[in-house]
Design a protein around this motif. Structure first.
Motif, PDB file in Angstrom:
ATOM      1  N   GLY A 140       0.794  -1.219   0.000  1.00 38.02           N
ATOM      2  CA  GLY A 140       0.000   0.000   0.000  1.00 38.02           C
ATOM      3  C   GLY A 140       0.827   1.269   0.000  1.00 38.02           C
ATOM      4  N   SER A 141       2.166   1.134  -0.073  1.00 39.37           N
ATOM      5  CA  SER A 141       3.032   2.309  -0.064  1.00 39.37           C
ATOM      6  C   SER A 141       4.082   2.182  -1.160  1.00 39.37           C
ATOM      7  CB  SER A 141       3.732   2.454   1.292  1.00 39.37           C
ATOM      8  OG  SER A 141       4.687   3.493   1.253  1.00 39.37           O
ATOM      9  N   ARG A 142       4.365   3.265  -1.839  1.00 42.90           N
ATOM     10  CA  ARG A 142       5.390   3.272  -2.881  1.00 42.90           C
ATOM     11  C   ARG A 142       6.788   3.480  -2.309  1.00 42.90           C
ATOM     12  NH1 ARG A 142       2.708   6.951  -7.774  1.00 42.90           N
ATOM     13  NH2 ARG A 142       0.903   5.591  -8.167  1.00 42.90           N
ATOM     14  N   ALA A 143       6.846   3.976  -1.113  1.00 41.44           N
ATOM     15  CA  ALA A 143       8.146   4.266  -0.508  1.00 41.44           C
ATOM     16  C   ALA A 143       8.825   2.971  -0.074  1.00 41.44           C
ATOM     17  CB  ALA A 143       7.964   5.191   0.689  1.00 41.44           C
ATOM     18  N   SER A 144      10.153   2.926  -0.221  1.00 40.35           N
ATOM     19  CA  SER A 144      10.896   1.770   0.268  1.00 40.35           C
ATOM     20  C   SER A 144      10.910   1.799   1.794  1.00 40.35           C
ATOM     21  CB  SER A 144      12.323   1.779  -0.268  1.00 40.35           C
ATOM     22  OG  SER A 144      13.042   2.885   0.231  1.00 40.35           O
ATOM     23  N   LEU A 145      11.153   0.654   2.366  1.00 37.76           N
ATOM     24  CA  LEU A 145      11.166   0.574   3.826  1.00 37.76           C
ATOM     25  C   LEU A 145      12.187   1.527   4.436  1.00 37.76           C
ATOM     26  CD1 LEU A 145      10.883  -3.262   4.578  1.00 37.76           C
ATOM     27  CD2 LEU A 145       9.242  -1.488   5.204  1.00 37.76           C
ATOM     28  N   ARG A 146      13.317   1.666   3.789  1.00 36.91           N
ATOM     29  CA  ARG A 146      14.382   2.470   4.388  1.00 36.91           C
ATOM     30  C   ARG A 146      14.025   3.944   4.480  1.00 36.91           C
ATOM     31  NH1 ARG A 146      19.346   3.076   0.062  1.00 36.91           N
ATOM     32  NH2 ARG A 146      18.224   4.231  -1.548  1.00 36.91           N
ATOM     33  N   ASP A 147      13.005   4.398   3.751  1.00 36.98           N
ATOM     34  CA  ASP A 147      12.623   5.806   3.770  1.00 36.98           C
ATOM     35  C   ASP A 147      11.637   6.122   4.893  1.00 36.98           C
ATOM     36  OD1 ASP A 147      14.195   6.429   1.553  1.00 36.98           O
ATOM     37  OD2 ASP A 147      12.625   5.813   0.150  1.00 36.98           O
ATOM     38  N   ARG A 148      11.208   5.108   5.611  1.00 35.55           N
ATOM     39  CA  ARG A 148      10.254   5.316   6.697  1.00 35.55           C
ATOM     40  C   ARG A 148      11.019   5.608   7.996  1.00 35.55           C
ATOM     41  NH1 ARG A 148       5.135   2.807   5.531  1.00 35.55           N
ATOM     42  NH2 ARG A 148       4.847   2.455   7.769  1.00 35.55           N
TER      43      ARG A 148
END
Length: 412
Positions: free
Chosen positions: A287-295
């Motif tokens: 549900g998110s386009r962001a990679s995990l590392r950007d969270r």
């Protein structure tokens, strides 16, 4: 001087501690290809492709494939505490732990067998030189040890007649010798314990290693019936009389035994952090386009994981430094140092489990698949933490001593 070849004799404690807490090797060591620690750690890293290629066989076979075991043996990873006099590297406790961590970061089962096999090579400091030299003339020598049960040793001319069944014989399928605990008077709970070494042909391996974690260690039960053990192939368990001068062999054996696997959960946690970092760079949550590392929450989880890992390692290093300083004494200082090593081990296991669990939670559903390194890390670190050397009961022992009570542990 960091990572000095002569790790104990004449080496200041502060230098030893510095070496243990330094992630990178000293530049002088990096430029010296003959330095044993550098060579051994490089050898571990060189095994990464082989381990990765065969990792899928670990669980099905419930032991390491022969090709992996032989590669570990040929890299010298089962001789880490073999005395200098017998041609071994006789690593310091800190160098040893780093090697075990490196191996465990590749795979928990690999690190477990390196800790066990490399740790048992210290028998060269307790047995006669001729016996130890003969056994370790085999480059694939591996001594499986079992201290979870006590067999019987009947005194006969020239030695003992040994019988019993022992659990958790890690590496049993590849072992050339088996170390077992025995008692001449099993009906007496305070009877001195004896370590007896059995030949591979003397034991029967029981194929019962059906477990959740550390499946590749092949830690099966084994038994022996009325086997003759020469007196030269036995020694006391606690009241050891070393045959070699290194300080390692003069330290409390139960503490050294526990230390030999203390790096396993730390290494598994370190490998989990590295695996998660790789995963986080390419994957996002559903549900998110962001990679995990950007969270930011993920970034904080990784930061806390690193803090827990380094704090747990620092505690273990501090505890071992104190044990080394106290090893030549008797009394309260040595007793407290031994208790601190125990709680440092328990703390390391708890920290490693926490790290693996939190990273797996951050990774999401991908972490339940066997193709994900975190899945294996979670179950391997939990299996390692079940070992008596890392038991939460160690906190009880430490607490009792602090409160002025006896340790409450028969083998303390």
């Amino acid at each position: 001087m960091l990572w000095a070849p002569n790790h104990f004799e004449g080496c200041p404690m502060s230098d030893t501690c510095d070496a243990a807490e330094t992630n990178e090797l000293d530049p002088d060591v990096l430029s010296d290809p003959r330095h044993p620690v550098r060579r051994i750690r490089e050898a571990v890293q060189a095994l990464a492709p082989l381990v990765a290629a065969h990792r899928g066989e670990f669980d099905g076979g419930r032991r390491l494939p022969d090709v992996v075991f032989v590669a570990l043996a040929e890299a010298g990873l089962f001789r880490l505490w073999l005395p200098h006099a017998l041609g071994g590297p006789e690593l310091s406790p800190f160098d040893f732990m780093r090697v075990v961590e490196d191996a465990s970061a590749l795979d928990g089962s690999v690190g477990w067998l390196v800790g066990n096999g490399g740790g048992m090579s210290r028998l060269g400091g307790y047995l006669g030189r001729a016996v130890a030299s003969e056994w370790f003339s085999d480059p694939r020598a591996f001594v499986a040890s079992a201290t979870g049960a006590v067999g019987t040793a009947r005194v006969v001319r020239g030695g003992y007649r040994v019988s019993g069944r022992w659990p958790f014989g890690s590496g049993a399928h590849h072992a050339t010798r088996f170390m077992v605990l025995t008692s001449v008077r099993p009906e007496d709970p305070v009877s001195p314990l004896i370590c007896c070494y059995l030949d591979r042909t003397d034991v029967t391996i029981l194929d019962n290693w059906h477990v959740s974690g550390l499946r590749g260690t092949g830690s099966c039960d084994f038994d022996a019936r009325d086997v003759f053990v020469p007196a030269a192939h036995a020694h006391s368990f606690l009241g050891l009389q070393p045959t070699q001068p290194g300080r390692l062999y003069r330290m409390p054996p139960s503490s050294v035994f526990a230390w030999s696997i203390s790096g396993v959960p730390l290494g598994i946690a370190s490998g989990a952090i590295a695996g998660f970092a790789e995963l986080a760079c390419r994957n996002g949550r559903q549900g998110s386009r962001a990679s995990l590392r950007d969270r930011e929450t993920v970034q904080a989880t990784v930061g806390r994981a690193r803090a827990k890992l380094r704090a747990a390692r620092a505690f273990i290093v501090d505890a071992m430094n104190e044990l080394m300083a106290a090893a030549e004494t008797e009394g309260d200082r040595l007793t407290e140092a031994r208790a601190d090593v125990r709680i440092a081990n328990a703390n390391a296991a708890e920290a490693a489990m926490s790290i693996a669990d939190e990273l797996a939670a951050s990774a999401g559903s991908v972490a339940i698949f066997e193709t994900c390194a975190l899945e294996r890390a979670v179950r391997d670190v939990r299996a390692a933490a079940k070992h008596v050397a890392m038991s939460p009961n160690n906190y009880v022992t430490s607490g009792r001593l602090t409160l002025g009570l006896d340790p409450g542990a028969a083998r303390f």
